[in-house]
Design a protein around this motif. Sequence first.
Motif, mmCIF file in Angstrom:
data_model
loop_
_atom_site.group_PDB
_atom_site.id
_atom_site.type_symbol
_atom_site.label_atom_id
_atom_site.label_comp_id
_atom_site.label_asym_id
_atom_site.label_seq_id
_atom_site.Cartn_x
_atom_site.Cartn_y
_atom_site.Cartn_z
ATOM 1 N N ASN A 1 63.623 67.100 89.303
ATOM 2 C CA ASN A 1 63.847 66.076 90.313
ATOM 3 C C ASN A 1 63.440 64.665 89.906
ATOM 4 O OD1 ASN A 1 64.125 68.501 91.861
ATOM 5 N ND2 ASN A 1 62.824 67.925 93.624
ATOM 6 N N VAL A 2 62.484 64.575 89.254
ATOM 7 C CA VAL A 2 62.318 63.239 88.931
ATOM 8 C C VAL A 2 63.257 62.587 87.671
ATOM 9 C CG1 VAL A 2 60.588 61.600 87.708
ATOM 10 C CG2 VAL A 2 59.684 63.569 89.383
ATOM 11 N N GLU A 3 63.622 63.760 86.823
ATOM 12 C CA GLU A 3 64.613 63.237 86.065
ATOM 13 C C GLU A 3 66.160 62.822 86.892
ATOM 14 O OE1 GLU A 3 64.834 66.447 83.253
ATOM 15 O OE2 GLU A 3 62.659 66.120 82.815
ATOM 16 N N ASP B 1 69.619 69.194 99.190
ATOM 17 C CA ASP B 1 68.763 70.102 99.781
ATOM 18 C C ASP B 1 67.948 71.019 99.096
ATOM 19 O OD1 ASP B 1 69.519 68.458 102.095
ATOM 20 O OD2 ASP B 1 70.292 70.019 103.002
ATOM 21 N N GLU B 2 68.683 71.621 98.259
ATOM 22 C CA GLU B 2 68.238 72.603 97.281
ATOM 23 C C GLU B 2 67.019 72.505 96.427
ATOM 24 O OE1 GLU B 2 71.561 72.667 98.048
ATOM 25 O OE2 GLU B 2 71.630 74.167 99.305
ATOM 26 N N ASP B 3 67.352 71.095 95.996
ATOM 27 C CA ASP B 3 66.229 70.508 94.886
ATOM 28 C C ASP B 3 65.078 70.281 95.947
ATOM 29 O OD1 ASP B 3 68.113 70.209 93.061
ATOM 30 O OD2 ASP B 3 68.998 68.141 93.859
ATOM 31 N N ARG B 4 65.323 69.780 96.925
ATOM 32 C CA ARG B 4 64.149 69.511 97.862
ATOM 33 C C ARG B 4 63.070 70.495 98.423
ATOM 34 N NH1 ARG B 4 67.848 65.170 99.589
ATOM 35 N NH2 ARG B 4 67.113 63.140 98.953
ATOM 36 N N TRP B 5 63.878 71.503 98.860
ATOM 37 C CA TRP B 5 63.118 72.739 99.423
ATOM 38 C C TRP B 5 61.650 73.016 98.769
ATOM 39 C CZ3 TRP B 5 64.306 71.966 104.066
ATOM 40 C CH2 TRP B 5 65.693 71.995 104.411
ATOM 41 N N PRO B 6 61.933 73.353 97.601
ATOM 42 C CA PRO B 6 60.474 73.804 96.633
ATOM 43 C C PRO B 6 59.408 72.545 96.751
ATOM 44 C CG PRO B 6 62.459 74.302 95.305
ATOM 45 C CD PRO B 6 62.827 73.406 96.356
ATOM 46 N N CYS C 1 55.742 61.263 101.933
ATOM 47 C CA CYS C 1 56.858 62.048 101.638
ATOM 48 C C CYS C 1 58.031 61.239 102.548
ATOM 49 C CB CYS C 1 56.491 63.487 102.177
ATOM 50 S SG CYS C 1 58.026 64.562 102.426
ATOM 51 N N SER C 2 59.233 61.242 101.912
ATOM 52 C CA SER C 2 60.200 60.729 102.500
ATOM 53 C C SER C 2 60.645 61.495 103.541
ATOM 54 C CB SER C 2 61.410 60.495 101.506
ATOM 55 O OG SER C 2 61.701 61.818 100.922
ATOM 56 N N ALA C 3 60.721 62.731 104.028
ATOM 57 C CA ALA C 3 60.970 63.470 105.094
ATOM 58 C C ALA C 3 62.231 62.925 105.606
ATOM 59 C CB ALA C 3 59.707 63.537 105.773
ATOM 60 N N LEU C 4 63.461 62.665 104.764
ATOM 61 C CA LEU C 4 64.511 62.050 105.479
ATOM 62 C C LEU C 4 65.229 62.645 106.642
ATOM 63 C CD1 LEU C 4 65.704 60.683 102.162
ATOM 64 C CD2 LEU C 4 64.462 59.430 103.823
ATOM 65 N N LYS C 5 65.297 63.878 106.552
ATOM 66 C CA LYS C 5 66.018 65.016 107.490
ATOM 67 C C LYS C 5 65.185 65.674 108.496
ATOM 68 C CE LYS C 5 70.031 65.904 104.736
ATOM 69 N NZ LYS C 5 70.913 67.168 104.298
ATOM 70 N N GLN C 6 65.729 65.865 109.578
ATOM 71 C CA GLN C 6 65.124 66.464 110.643
ATOM 72 C C GLN C 6 64.674 67.891 110.127
ATOM 73 O OE1 GLN C 6 64.080 65.955 114.019
ATOM 74 N NE2 GLN C 6 62.891 67.886 113.718
ATOM 75 N N SER C 7 65.605 68.747 109.445
ATOM 76 C CA SER C 7 65.117 69.924 108.779
ATOM 77 C C SER C 7 64.163 69.805 107.762
ATOM 78 C CB SER C 7 66.533 70.510 107.936
ATOM 79 O OG SER C 7 66.948 69.622 107.118
ATOM 80 N N TYR C 8 63.920 68.686 107.046
ATOM 81 C CA TYR C 8 62.717 68.697 106.210
ATOM 82 C C TYR C 8 61.447 68.556 107.076
ATOM 83 C CZ TYR C 8 66.665 67.083 102.896
ATOM 84 O OH TYR C 8 67.598 66.877 102.177
#
Length: 166
Positions: free
Chosen positions: A40-42, A52-57, A77-84
């Motif tokens: 993710n960092v890369e 989203d798939e990158d963010r879930w874990p 944590c950015s927590a950008l979306k409601q689902s996050y």
Amino acid sequence: MIRLVVMGVSGSGKSSVGRAIAAGLELPFVEGDTLHPPVNVEKMAAGIPLTDEDRWPWLDKIGAELAKVQKGVVVSCSALKQSYRDRLRQEAGGRLGFIFLDGSLEVLRDHMSKRTGHFMPLSMLDSQLATLEPPTGQPFVLRQNVEHPVDEIAAASIDWVRTQHW
């Protein structure tokens, strides 16, 4: 028990504000970026937005940090979306407060241009703003304007936290 997420786009001051709030509440601070897998960092360092798939874990790791605390914790944590945010609430297993660091594009760009040693390039700000679903009207959310100094944002956030029924 106080469990607090300091959220917002890159450059909003999540780490600085989070550390100040944690110190004021005498709670540990967890830097959410350190929980990202290297891939993710890369991707972000290369200017590639996460899916989203990158963010879930990553969100699950942050949720696990929130769930395991005894006294309380402050996490960036950015927590950008409601689902996050919903995922973090689910993984944390209890009440979760959010300090939403919000500001104009100009101020955010200025903040990002002044920081050093961070993997997130300025070019990623636009994609983060496009992804952002502000937590307007949600319970246990305090919006803070990032035009104010960190110490003022932290003091107001601490005052707000102390008025909540955790």
